[in-house]
Design a protein around this motif. Structure first.
Motif, mmCIF file in Angstrom:
data_model
loop_
_atom_site.group_PDB
_atom_site.id
_atom_site.type_symbol
_atom_site.label_atom_id
_atom_site.label_comp_id
_atom_site.label_asym_id
_atom_site.label_seq_id
_atom_site.Cartn_x
_atom_site.Cartn_y
_atom_site.Cartn_z
ATOM 1 N N TYR A 11 -8.781 0.679 8.289
ATOM 2 C CA TYR A 11 -8.052 1.802 8.873
ATOM 3 C C TYR A 11 -8.960 2.707 9.698
ATOM 4 O O TYR A 11 -10.181 2.716 9.548
ATOM 5 C CB TYR A 11 -7.385 2.633 7.761
ATOM 6 C CG TYR A 11 -8.356 3.278 6.799
ATOM 7 C CD1 TYR A 11 -8.857 4.556 7.033
ATOM 8 C CD2 TYR A 11 -8.793 2.604 5.662
ATOM 9 C CE1 TYR A 11 -9.758 5.153 6.153
ATOM 10 C CE2 TYR A 11 -9.682 3.186 4.776
ATOM 11 C CZ TYR A 11 -10.165 4.465 5.030
ATOM 12 O OH TYR A 11 -11.060 5.047 4.162
ATOM 13 N N ASN A 17 0.860 6.853 1.645
ATOM 14 C CA ASN A 17 0.895 5.771 2.635
ATOM 15 C C ASN A 17 2.316 5.240 2.803
ATOM 16 O O ASN A 17 3.094 5.199 1.843
ATOM 17 C CB ASN A 17 0.000 4.609 2.207
ATOM 18 C CG ASN A 17 -1.470 4.935 2.293
ATOM 19 O OD1 ASN A 17 -1.899 5.703 3.155
ATOM 20 N ND2 ASN A 17 -2.258 4.358 1.405
ATOM 21 N N GLY A 71 -0.457 6.729 7.127
ATOM 22 C CA GLY A 71 -0.548 7.657 6.018
ATOM 23 C C GLY A 71 -1.108 9.003 6.415
ATOM 24 O O GLY A 71 -1.513 9.235 7.566
ATOM 25 N N VAL A 106 -0.048 0.004 8.190
ATOM 26 C CA VAL A 106 -0.045 1.056 7.178
ATOM 27 C C VAL A 106 -0.338 2.387 7.866
ATOM 28 O O VAL A 106 -1.340 2.528 8.575
ATOM 29 C CB VAL A 106 -1.096 0.794 6.079
ATOM 30 C CG1 VAL A 106 -1.108 1.932 5.062
ATOM 31 C CG2 VAL A 106 -0.823 -0.534 5.383
ATOM 32 N N TRP A 129 0.808 -1.214 0.000
ATOM 33 C CA TRP A 129 0.000 0.000 0.000
ATOM 34 C C TRP A 129 0.841 1.263 0.000
ATOM 35 O O TRP A 129 0.295 2.375 0.003
ATOM 36 C CB TRP A 129 -0.927 0.006 1.210
ATOM 37 C CG TRP A 129 -2.038 -0.985 1.116
ATOM 38 C CD1 TRP A 129 -2.052 -2.268 1.583
ATOM 39 C CD2 TRP A 129 -3.319 -0.779 0.504
ATOM 40 N NE1 TRP A 129 -3.248 -2.875 1.301
ATOM 41 C CE2 TRP A 129 -4.051 -1.983 0.643
ATOM 42 C CE3 TRP A 129 -3.922 0.299 -0.138
ATOM 43 C CZ2 TRP A 129 -5.337 -2.137 0.163
ATOM 44 C CZ3 TRP A 129 -5.212 0.153 -0.621
ATOM 45 C CH2 TRP A 129 -5.911 -1.052 -0.474
ATOM 46 N N SER A 130 2.154 1.145 -0.004
ATOM 47 C CA SER A 130 3.011 2.327 0.060
ATOM 48 C C SER A 130 2.880 3.169 -1.203
ATOM 49 O O SER A 130 2.674 2.647 -2.296
ATOM 50 C CB SER A 130 4.476 1.912 0.245
ATOM 51 O OG SER A 130 4.661 1.199 1.436
ATOM 52 N N GLN A 149 4.049 1.630 4.471
ATOM 53 C CA GLN A 149 3.706 0.307 4.989
ATOM 54 C C GLN A 149 4.900 -0.292 5.709
ATOM 55 O O GLN A 149 6.023 -0.295 5.201
ATOM 56 C CB GLN A 149 3.249 -0.629 3.864
ATOM 57 C CG GLN A 149 2.783 -1.984 4.378
ATOM 58 C CD GLN A 149 1.931 -2.734 3.382
ATOM 59 O OE1 GLN A 149 1.503 -2.200 2.374
ATOM 60 N NE2 GLN A 149 1.681 -4.002 3.668
#
Length: 209
Positions: free
Chosen positions: A129, A78, A87, A85, A44-45, A80
């Motif tokens: 999240y 984001n 962000g 995660v 998810w970065s 990770q």
């Protein structure tokens, strides 16, 4: 004597054959099949941009009276760390004239800007999240309001779930509770200060790059 020599020769021959068979078996067992490659987990970065739309209301029930149709855009980044995660996100939303009652009149929420922090857990292509941040909401005067607050600061908390697809696309469903405290208005009954609550349920699409 010849019989003994024959038996000795047969014994030696049998021993040689058995040793060769054992060596062949060891060679066969020494071969270890390479493991199948493990599928990589989703990352998810990175940066993303997207849009959202939903319903805003002064009540927890988004379909109650006074609701507005909210729509806007967001951009964020984001990081990770394993399955965690973290962000940050900036968001701008048109609130569609969501009605908010104050003493002696009402205000309409027109615009909202939000700076949000996010923290969640990745379940491969699913991200769950929570979010919290600071907001600025633009109010317009409604019925019986002689002087309204204009832009007012507030606080946001919420959470959501996001599902990733191919080509950098993902879809999310998110809930936000926004509290704008001490909103000053002047109506026919005088000047009052009101804590204004807003509930927003929205769906959105993000594009990561």
């Amino acid at each position: 004597m010849s019989s003994m020599r024959t038996r000795l020769a047969l014994s030696v021959t049998l021993a040689v054959l058995l040793s060769q068979a054992a060596a062949a078996a060891d060679l066969d067992n020494s071969y270890v099949q390479a493991p199948y490659p493990q599928p990589t987990t989703f990352d998810w970065s990175g940066a993303y941009i997207g849009g959202h739309a939903g319903v805003a209301s002064s009540h927890l029930n988004p379909f109650s009276n006074g609701k507005g149709l909210a729509a806007g855009a967001q951009a964020g980044y984001n990081f990770q760390f394993g399955s965690a995660v973290l962000g940050a996100e900036l968001e701008g939303t048109y609130m569609g004239g969501t009605d908010q009652n104050v003493r002696g009149g009402n205000l309409d929420e027109q615009w909202r800007l939000a700076a949000k922090a996010k923290a969640g857990m990745s379940l491969d292509k699913t991200l769950v999240y929570g979010t919290a941040g600071y907001t600025r909401t633009k109010f317009e005067n409604g019925s019986n309001v002689r002087r309204g607050p204009g832009w007012e600061g507030g606080y946001l908390v919420g959470g959501g779930v996001e599902q990733a697809f191919g080509n950098g696309l993902s879809a999310k469903l998110e809930y936000n509770y926004v509290m704008t405290p001490d909103v000053k208005t002047t109506t026919n009954v005088g000047t009052t200060r009101t804590d204004i609550d807003s509930h927003v349920i929205k769906a959105g699409i993000n594009l990561r790059f």
